[in-house]
Design a protein around this motif. Sequence first.
Motif, PDB file in Angstrom:
ATOM      1  N   LYS A 126     -76.589  -8.407   8.084  1.00 43.82           N
ATOM      2  CA  LYS A 126     -76.465  -8.168   9.527  1.00 43.82           C
ATOM      3  C   LYS A 126     -75.672  -9.262  10.228  1.00 43.82           C
ATOM      4  CE  LYS A 126     -78.313  -4.948  10.917  1.00 43.82           C
ATOM      5  NZ  LYS A 126     -77.694  -3.596  10.819  1.00 43.82           N
ATOM      6  N   ASN A 127     -75.512 -10.417   9.596  1.00 43.64           N
ATOM      7  CA  ASN A 127     -74.822 -11.538  10.250  1.00 43.64           C
ATOM      8  C   ASN A 127     -73.843 -12.215   9.305  1.00 43.64           C
ATOM      9  OD1 ASN A 127     -76.042 -11.957  13.034  1.00 43.64           O
ATOM     10  ND2 ASN A 127     -77.834 -11.714  11.725  1.00 43.64           N
ATOM     11  N   GLY A 128     -72.812 -12.784   9.915  1.00 36.61           N
ATOM     12  CA  GLY A 128     -71.786 -13.455   9.129  1.00 36.61           C
ATOM     13  C   GLY A 128     -72.316 -14.639   8.352  1.00 36.61           C
ATOM     14  N   SER A 129     -73.217 -15.410   8.981  1.00 40.60           N
ATOM     15  CA  SER A 129     -73.756 -16.588   8.292  1.00 40.60           C
ATOM     16  C   SER A 129     -74.431 -16.206   6.988  1.00 40.60           C
ATOM     17  CB  SER A 129     -74.800 -17.288   9.182  1.00 40.60           C
ATOM     18  OG  SER A 129     -74.178 -17.940  10.245  1.00 40.60           O
ATOM     19  N   VAL A 130     -75.062 -15.061   6.971  1.00 36.06           N
ATOM     20  CA  VAL A 130     -75.779 -14.635   5.764  1.00 36.06           C
ATOM     21  C   VAL A 130     -74.785 -14.376   4.628  1.00 36.06           C
ATOM     22  CG1 VAL A 130     -77.279 -12.848   4.776  1.00 36.06           C
ATOM     23  CG2 VAL A 130     -77.701 -13.685   7.092  1.00 36.06           C
ATOM     24  N   VAL A 131     -73.663 -13.743   4.946  1.00 36.44           N
ATOM     25  CA  VAL A 131     -72.719 -13.447   3.852  1.00 36.44           C
ATOM     26  C   VAL A 131     -71.916 -14.681   3.426  1.00 36.44           C
ATOM     27  CG1 VAL A 131     -72.587 -10.947   4.053  1.00 36.44           C
ATOM     28  CG2 VAL A 131     -71.081 -12.326   5.481  1.00 36.44           C
ATOM     29  N   THR A 132     -71.599 -15.578   4.354  1.00 33.87           N
ATOM     30  CA  THR A 132     -70.897 -16.790   3.901  1.00 33.87           C
ATOM     31  C   THR A 132     -71.831 -17.618   3.008  1.00 33.87           C
ATOM     32  OG1 THR A 132     -71.423 -17.882   6.011  1.00 33.87           O
ATOM     33  CG2 THR A 132     -69.196 -16.999   5.778  1.00 33.87           C
ATOM     34  N   THR A 133     -73.102 -17.712   3.405  1.00 36.48           N
ATOM     35  CA  THR A 133     -74.054 -18.470   2.587  1.00 36.48           C
ATOM     36  C   THR A 133     -74.273 -17.801   1.232  1.00 36.48           C
ATOM     37  OG1 THR A 133     -75.107 -19.405   4.527  1.00 36.48           O
ATOM     38  CG2 THR A 133     -76.447 -19.340   2.531  1.00 36.48           C
ATOM     39  N   PRO A 155     -63.674 -23.892  13.155  1.00 33.65           N
ATOM     40  CA  PRO A 155     -64.861 -24.256  13.900  1.00 33.65           C
ATOM     41  C   PRO A 155     -66.194 -23.882  13.270  1.00 33.65           C
ATOM     42  CG  PRO A 155     -63.613 -22.528  15.053  1.00 33.65           C
ATOM     43  CD  PRO A 155     -62.788 -22.970  13.887  1.00 33.65           C
ATOM     44  N   PHE A 156     -66.300 -22.755  12.586  1.00 32.76           N
ATOM     45  CA  PHE A 156     -67.649 -22.290  12.276  1.00 32.76           C
ATOM     46  C   PHE A 156     -67.652 -21.327  11.094  1.00 32.76           C
ATOM     47  CE2 PHE A 156     -71.549 -19.787  13.323  1.00 32.76           C
ATOM     48  CZ  PHE A 156     -72.432 -20.855  13.371  1.00 32.76           C
ATOM     49  N   TYR A 157     -68.581 -21.549  10.184  1.00 28.44           N
ATOM     50  CA  TYR A 157     -68.745 -20.600   9.080  1.00 28.44           C
ATOM     51  C   TYR A 157     -70.167 -20.066   8.968  1.00 28.44           C
ATOM     52  CZ  TYR A 157     -64.402 -22.689   7.417  1.00 28.44           C
ATOM     53  OH  TYR A 157     -63.116 -23.150   7.320  1.00 28.44           O
ATOM     54  N   SER A 158     -71.130 -20.874   9.444  1.00 28.58           N
ATOM     55  CA  SER A 158     -72.523 -20.480   9.232  1.00 28.58           C
ATOM     56  C   SER A 158     -73.429 -21.440   9.998  1.00 28.58           C
ATOM     57  CB  SER A 158     -72.855 -20.576   7.739  1.00 28.58           C
ATOM     58  OG  SER A 158     -74.206 -20.247   7.514  1.00 28.58           O
ATOM     59  N   GLU A 239     -63.094 -13.866   6.364  1.00 29.09           N
ATOM     60  CA  GLU A 239     -62.321 -12.954   7.230  1.00 29.09           C
ATOM     61  C   GLU A 239     -63.132 -12.497   8.448  1.00 29.09           C
ATOM     62  OE1 GLU A 239     -59.120 -11.321   6.846  1.00 29.09           O
ATOM     63  OE2 GLU A 239     -58.753 -11.171   4.689  1.00 29.09           O
ATOM     64  N   MET A 240     -64.153 -13.283   8.787  1.00 30.75           N
ATOM     65  CA  MET A 240     -65.017 -12.881   9.902  1.00 30.75           C
ATOM     66  C   MET A 240     -64.202 -12.622  11.175  1.00 30.75           C
ATOM     67  SD  MET A 240     -68.228 -12.602   9.320  1.00 30.75           S
ATOM     68  CE  MET A 240     -68.436 -13.837   8.056  1.00 30.75           C
ATOM     69  N   ILE A 241     -63.249 -13.491  11.440  1.00 29.82           N
ATOM     70  CA  ILE A 241     -62.437 -13.345  12.649  1.00 29.82           C
ATOM     71  C   ILE A 241     -61.166 -12.556  12.344  1.00 29.82           C
ATOM     72  CG2 ILE A 241     -61.156 -14.585  14.445  1.00 29.82           C
ATOM     73  CD1 ILE A 241     -63.874 -15.468  14.819  1.00 29.82           C
ATOM     74  N   THR A 242     -60.545 -12.819  11.213  1.00 28.52           N
ATOM     75  CA  THR A 242     -59.248 -12.187  10.934  1.00 28.52           C
ATOM     76  C   THR A 242     -59.374 -10.726  10.509  1.00 28.52           C
ATOM     77  OG1 THR A 242     -59.428 -13.162   8.730  1.00 28.52           O
ATOM     78  CG2 THR A 242     -58.002 -14.298  10.305  1.00 28.52           C
ATOM     79  N   GLY A 265     -67.106  -9.421   9.008  1.00 29.98           N
ATOM     80  CA  GLY A 265     -68.112  -9.153  10.044  1.00 29.98           C
ATOM     81  C   GLY A 265     -67.401  -8.871  11.341  1.00 29.98           C
ATOM     82  N   LYS A 266     -67.989  -9.345  12.454  1.00 28.46           N
ATOM     83  CA  LYS A 266     -67.346  -9.169  13.760  1.00 28.46           C
ATOM     84  C   LYS A 266     -66.728  -7.766  13.900  1.00 28.46           C
ATOM     85  CE  LYS A 266     -67.642 -13.842  14.816  1.00 28.46           C
ATOM     86  NZ  LYS A 266     -67.940 -14.580  15.997  1.00 28.46           N
ATOM     87  N   GLY A 267     -65.384  -7.666  13.922  1.00 27.38           N
ATOM     88  CA  GLY A 267     -64.748  -6.405  14.335  1.00 27.38           C
ATOM     89  C   GLY A 267     -64.903  -5.196  13.427  1.00 27.38           C
TER      90      GLY A 267
HETATM   91  C1  LIG Z   1     -65.179 -17.643  10.805  1.00 29.51           C
HETATM   92  C2  LIG Z   1     -66.629 -17.350  11.016  1.00 29.51           C
HETATM   93  N1  LIG Z   1     -67.446 -17.258   9.951  1.00 29.51           N
HETATM   94  C3  LIG Z   1     -68.755 -17.003  10.084  1.00 29.51           C
HETATM   95  C4  LIG Z   1     -69.327 -16.828  11.329  1.00 29.51           C
HETATM   96  C5  LIG Z   1     -70.783 -16.536  11.447  1.00 29.51           C
HETATM   97  O1  LIG Z   1     -70.978 -15.207  11.860  1.00 29.51           O
HETATM   98  P1  LIG Z   1     -72.327 -14.754  12.574  1.00 29.51           P
HETATM   99  O2  LIG Z   1     -72.327 -15.320  13.950  1.00 29.51           O
HETATM  100  O3  LIG Z   1     -72.271 -13.248  12.546  1.00 29.51           O
HETATM  101  O4  LIG Z   1     -73.465 -15.282  11.745  1.00 29.51           O
HETATM  102  C6  LIG Z   1     -68.521 -16.925  12.466  1.00 29.51           C
HETATM  103  C7  LIG Z   1     -69.100 -16.766  13.808  1.00 29.51           C
HETATM  104  O5  LIG Z   1     -68.605 -17.221  14.801  1.00 29.51           O
HETATM  105  C8  LIG Z   1     -67.136 -17.195  12.310  1.00 29.51           C
HETATM  106  O6  LIG Z   1     -66.322 -17.306  13.361  1.00 29.51           O
END
Ligand SMILES: Cc1ncc(COP(=O)(O)O)c(C=O)c1O
Length: 447
Positions: A126-133, A155-158, A239-242, A265-267
């Motif tokens: 459900k969230n990006g942090s979960v899949v990056t981790t 800036p941010f991965y998890s 690729e959360m943002i791209t 994730g995201k889009g």
């Molecule tokens: C590049 C990138 N990876 C991972 C995340 C984490 O995604 P989420 O907020 O859905 O956990 C983000 C969120 O801003 C992000 O920008």
Amino acid sequence: MNKPITLPNVTNFAKSDEHRSMIHSLIPGGAHTYSKGDDQFPVHSPAAITHAKGVYCWDLDGNKYLDTLMGLTSVSLGHAYEPVLERVKEELSRGSNFSRPGIIEREMAERFLSLVPQHDMIKYAKNGSVVTTAAIKLARAHTGRSIVARTAEHPFYSYDDWFIGSTDCDFGVPREVQNMTVTFKHNDLEDLERMFNEYPGQIACIIGEPEKWQVIEPDFYEKAIAIAHKHGALWIMDEMITGFKTDYPGSIKRLNAEPDMATWGKGIANGFSFCALTGKKEVMELGGIHREGEKKLFLVSTTHGGETHAIAAGLATMDVFENNNVIEHNHAIGDHFIKGLNGILDRRGLQDYFDITGFNWSVGLIVKNAQKQPCLFYRTLFMQEMIQRGVLYQGILSPCYSHTIADIDFMLAAFDASCDVFEKALQDGYEKYLVGPEIKPVFRKFN
Ligand SMILES: Cc1ncc(COP(=O)(O)O)c(C=O)c1O
């Protein structure tokens, strides 16, 4: 001749002020992602959104805004986009969570993987942090190594310890964990080699956003991934943002790259909570249960990970991307904005006070002070002025399919008018015009 654009004058934040004054006693941080927090907005701004449609949203006081960041870039088609909503409602009428996987999980797996021929398997969350981790865990298991390397500038991965412990916000993360993440310069092969030589045989993986701030040479990933593999490490492309922005499905295609894993994730589901990890079989199957006698790796296990209506939102979003020129439309919107911005800055002689960063799929703006240095006070002032003129702006335009040229012209008119105040502030000091404190850096040691 174009009709003159009338800008609103948004000044009533009474209900927002009341909300801001009490929400922090109920919810730590007052929000559920750092970028929605009060410390990221001027005081004269909406504290909460009541609803949104297309590219407009409304706040507690009934003020209407053009949305520019679109749910932190997750809303790629538009708020409450009808074809996606219809598909979600249809799916919801059949239930949303069962005691065995929903059949829609297979439909999505086959469809998503057909977009990413480099990869063989997919896992949802459900969230990006979960899949990056999850990707980090797989890389550590696959290589038997502990150290994670990440690009320094992104800036941010998890919110998980492996990432957040490597920022200034390391409070609560054990020192041992902090020491297991190292950084290198994005888009710099020499620095990549330097890092591998500094930690020989210890780095499990590299994680980085494929494209950010800088233009990437067409053969960069071929070379970079080859270096990682030479040193026995895996490459994870975040690729959360791209994803669904630089291209369809993302930079992996645009740059013809072949990372070991990618995170999405995201889009990809127009704002619904659907994220994914894709990867090569030999890595991903470590998270499976059919490797008889082999060690079991507990990958992602979440009650809501297979929620059917969010997956349906993803499928409907893909339909719209595939049946329309969404990517081209969004890039044209970004190009129009960049052209308009440059026109205004040239006409006003303000080019030295702003940097336009990023690309047509995500147009960023750095605001500077009288000394021509990036400055959070002037940035906050600029946000305040844009918000007053009906544009909810955090310094990024993330174009979506519902943005029209007319919306961008409206945004440019607000930008131009905000420059009137900005110019005065350069002369008189921001203090005369900014209401309340400046926005704060996200990754900071102290509140
Ligand atoms: C590049 C990138 N990876 C991972 C995340 C984490 O995604 P989420 O907020 O859905 O956990 C983000 C969120 O801003 C992000 O920008």
